[in-house]
Design a protein around this motif. Structure first.
Motif, PDB file in Angstrom:
ATOM      1  N   ASP A 120       0.812  -1.215   0.000  1.00 23.98           N
ATOM      2  CA  ASP A 120       0.000   0.000   0.000  1.00 23.98           C
ATOM      3  C   ASP A 120       0.850   1.272   0.000  1.00 23.98           C
ATOM      4  OD1 ASP A 120      -2.637  -0.996  -0.098  1.00 23.98           O
ATOM      5  OD2 ASP A 120      -2.575  -1.482   2.032  1.00 23.98           O
ATOM      6  N   SER A 121       1.854   1.334   0.871  1.00 27.93           N
ATOM      7  CA  SER A 121       2.679   2.542   0.962  1.00 27.93           C
ATOM      8  C   SER A 121       3.441   2.778  -0.327  1.00 27.93           C
ATOM      9  CB  SER A 121       3.654   2.434   2.134  1.00 27.93           C
ATOM     10  OG  SER A 121       2.960   2.350   3.372  1.00 27.93           O
ATOM     11  N   PRO A 176      -6.027   1.884  -0.989  1.00 28.49           N
ATOM     12  CA  PRO A 176      -5.529   1.774   0.387  1.00 28.49           C
ATOM     13  C   PRO A 176      -6.662   1.698   1.399  1.00 28.49           C
ATOM     14  CG  PRO A 176      -5.446   4.042  -0.324  1.00 28.49           C
ATOM     15  CD  PRO A 176      -5.887   3.238  -1.524  1.00 28.49           C
ATOM     16  N   THR A 206      -6.086   0.945   5.790  1.00 31.87           N
ATOM     17  CA  THR A 206      -5.491   1.444   7.033  1.00 31.87           C
ATOM     18  C   THR A 206      -4.376   2.459   6.786  1.00 31.87           C
ATOM     19  OG1 THR A 206      -6.036  -0.619   8.149  1.00 31.87           O
ATOM     20  CG2 THR A 206      -4.317   0.732   9.153  1.00 31.87           C
ATOM     21  N   VAL A 207      -3.597   2.280   5.721  1.00 24.99           N
ATOM     22  CA  VAL A 207      -2.436   3.140   5.488  1.00 24.99           C
ATOM     23  C   VAL A 207      -2.817   4.608   5.315  1.00 24.99           C
ATOM     24  CG1 VAL A 207      -2.353   2.977   2.957  1.00 24.99           C
ATOM     25  CG2 VAL A 207      -0.217   3.182   4.259  1.00 24.99           C
ATOM     26  N   SER A 226      -1.696   7.044   7.827  1.00 23.05           N
ATOM     27  CA  SER A 226      -0.301   7.486   7.779  1.00 23.05           C
ATOM     28  C   SER A 226      -0.118   8.650   6.817  1.00 23.05           C
ATOM     29  CB  SER A 226       0.596   6.314   7.337  1.00 23.05           C
ATOM     30  OG  SER A 226       0.492   5.238   8.243  1.00 23.05           O
ATOM     31  N   PRO A 284      -1.752  -4.075  10.153  1.00 28.79           N
ATOM     32  CA  PRO A 284      -1.344  -3.241   9.027  1.00 28.79           C
ATOM     33  C   PRO A 284      -0.477  -2.081   9.519  1.00 28.79           C
ATOM     34  CG  PRO A 284      -3.730  -3.542   9.092  1.00 28.79           C
ATOM     35  CD  PRO A 284      -3.191  -4.000  10.405  1.00 28.79           C
ATOM     36  N   LYS A 285       0.049  -1.323   8.562  1.00 32.92           N
ATOM     37  CA  LYS A 285       0.929  -0.206   8.896  1.00 32.92           C
ATOM     38  C   LYS A 285       0.103   1.040   9.189  1.00 32.92           C
ATOM     39  CE  LYS A 285       4.864  -2.063   6.376  1.00 32.92           C
ATOM     40  NZ  LYS A 285       5.849  -1.877   5.287  1.00 32.92           N
ATOM     41  N   GLY A 286      -0.319   1.165  10.429  1.00 32.73           N
ATOM     42  CA  GLY A 286      -1.072   2.316  10.906  1.00 32.73           C
ATOM     43  C   GLY A 286      -0.940   2.353  12.417  1.00 32.73           C
TER      44      GLY A 286
END
Length: 328
Positions: free
Chosen positions: A72-73, A89, A91-92, A95, A170-172
Motif C-alpha cells: 500500500d505505501s 488503500p 489502514t495506510v 499514515s 497493518p501499517k497504521g
C-alpha cells in the motif's frame, strides 16, 4: 489497435501517433494488495469492467492485484510519480492524513448504512480536502470490512486473552496502539508477508476481514478464528491529484462516476461473503468463537482519548460519527 503496457500510465496520456499503428491506447493501471477471491479483487475487477464499457478505444483500466505493484505505501508513492493511476488503500491512509485514524477507532462504525452517512457528512466535506492537500484525490469509498482475529495460541474471548500474543497489524499507528492497550504484542507488516510469518511462527496471529483471511489462505496456517469485529475499515479509490487533472474531462467523469456506482456492488458482495465464509473457515478446520465484544468496548476508552489528544479535532470527529450511528 496496439495496447502499450507502461508503468507510467498517466504520464503517457499524450502518446503520439505511431506510423502504421494508429493512436496508442493508454492503460490506466489499478493496483491493490488483495489476492484472487478477495473483496478488493472483486471490487476493482467490477470497476474495470464497467469503466471499460464506457471509455471507448483510447483508454483501458487494467487491474494488478496480489501486491504485484507493491504494498500500500509503495503504491501511494507510485501514484505521485505517475507510475500508477489508481490504488485501493485502507489502514495506510491514517499514515497520510492523521484524521483518517478515525477509522481505526474500535467499534466506531456500526454498519454499512452508518458508513454511508459518515461518507456524506464527514469524509466528503472535511477529510477529502485534507487528502488533496497531500497530493491525492479520493474518487469513492469502498470497503475492506469488519476485522476479526485469528491465531495459533487460543480462542480470543476478551482482551485478556490477547496478553503477549504476537499479532500482525497493518501499517497504521492506531491499530498498533489499540492492540497494545488490549495487551497484545502487535507488529506492523505488509499483507504479502503475513502468510509466511504465520506459517513459521514469527507471528502468532493477525487480524483482517473474513474475505482477506480466506483469500490469503490464513485458514491453512491458523487454528482459531475469533469474531471480534473490532474495527470496520473502509477502502478508498485513490488517484494522484496532479496526474488525474491531466486526463481528459470526459474520461475523468466516467471513472469517478463508475467508482461511486460500484459502491453498492461492493457492499452487497461484502455482506454475502461475510455470511458464506464462516462455514468455509469451519470446514477448513478452524475453531470459531464469538468474542465478548462488550469487554473489548470497555477496554477501548484509552484509545479514543489518545486520538482526541493527539489529532486536532479528534474528539469532535469521534462524537459526530457516533451520533450518526445512533439507532444502528
Amino acid at each position: 489497435m496496439k495496447v502499450i503496457k507502461t508503468a507510467f500510465a498517466v504520464t503517457a496520456l499524450a502518446a503520439a501517433m505511431a506510423p502504421g499503428l494508429g493512436m496508442a491506447q493508454t492503460e490506466l493501471q489499478f493496483g491493490h494488495v488483495g489476492n484472487p477471491g478477495s473483496l478488493f479483487d472483486a471490487s476493482a475487477t467490477e470497476f474495470a469492467k464497467r469503466a471499460n464499457e464506457r471509455l471507448g478505444d483510447d483508454y483501458e483500466v487494467e487491474v494488478y492485484g496480489s501486491s504485484q505493484l507493491g504494498g500500500d505505501s509503495s503504491m501511494m508513492q507510485k501514484l505521485k510519480l505517475g507510475q500508477l493511476t489508481f490504488t485501493l488503500p485502507s489502514t495506510v491512509m491514517s499514515s497520510v492524513v492523521d484524521e483518517f485514524g478515525l477509522f481505526e477507532m474500535p467499534y466506531l462504525i456500526k454498519g454499512r448504512e452508518h458508513m454511508k452517512r459518515v461518507i456524506e457528512e464527514v469524509l466528503e466535506p472535511e477529510l477529502y480536502p485534507l487528502v488533496e492537500e497531500e497530493g491525492y484525490k479520493i474518487l469513492a469509498v469502498w470497503e475492506n470490512g469488519f476485522r476479526q482475529i485469528t491465531n495459533n495460541v487460543r480462542p480470543i474471548n476478551t482482551p485478556e486473552d490477547l496478553d503477549g500474543l504476537k499479532l500482525r497489524t497493518p501499517k497504521g499507528k492506531w491499530r498498533v496502539r489499540m492492540f497494545e492497550e488490549y495487551g497484545a504484542n502487535p507488529s506492523p507488516m505488509a499483507l504479502s508477508e503475513v502468510f509466511t510469518a504465520l506459517q513459521t511462527g514469527t507471528m502468532d496471529g493477525q487480524e483482517n476481514p473474513l474475505v482477506q483471511i480466506y483469500s490469503q489462505k490464513f485458514q491453512e496456517v491458523q487454528d482459531y478464528l475469533s469474531l471480534t469485529g473490532h474495527v470496520y475499515t473502509p477502502a478508498y479509490v485513490v488517484v494522484s491529484r496532479s496526474h488525474w487533472e491531466e486526463l481528459p474531462e470526459e474520461v475523468r467523469e466516467v471513472l469517478e462516476e463508475t467508482a461511486q456506482e460500484v459502491q453498492d456492488f461492493v457492499y452487497e458482495t461484502a455482506a454475502r461473503q461475510d455470511e458464506e465464509l464462516l462455514g468455509e473457515m469451519e470446514a477448513a478446520g478452524m475453531e470459531v468463537n464469538e468474542a465478548d465484544k462488550q469487554a473489548f468496548i470497555d477496554a477501548s476508552g484509552p484509545v479514543y482519548e489518545l486520538f482526541g489528544e493527539e489529532v486536532e479535532g479528534g474528539s469532535d470527529l469521534i462524537d459526530r460519527v457516533l451520533e450518526l450511528g445512533k439507532g444502528e
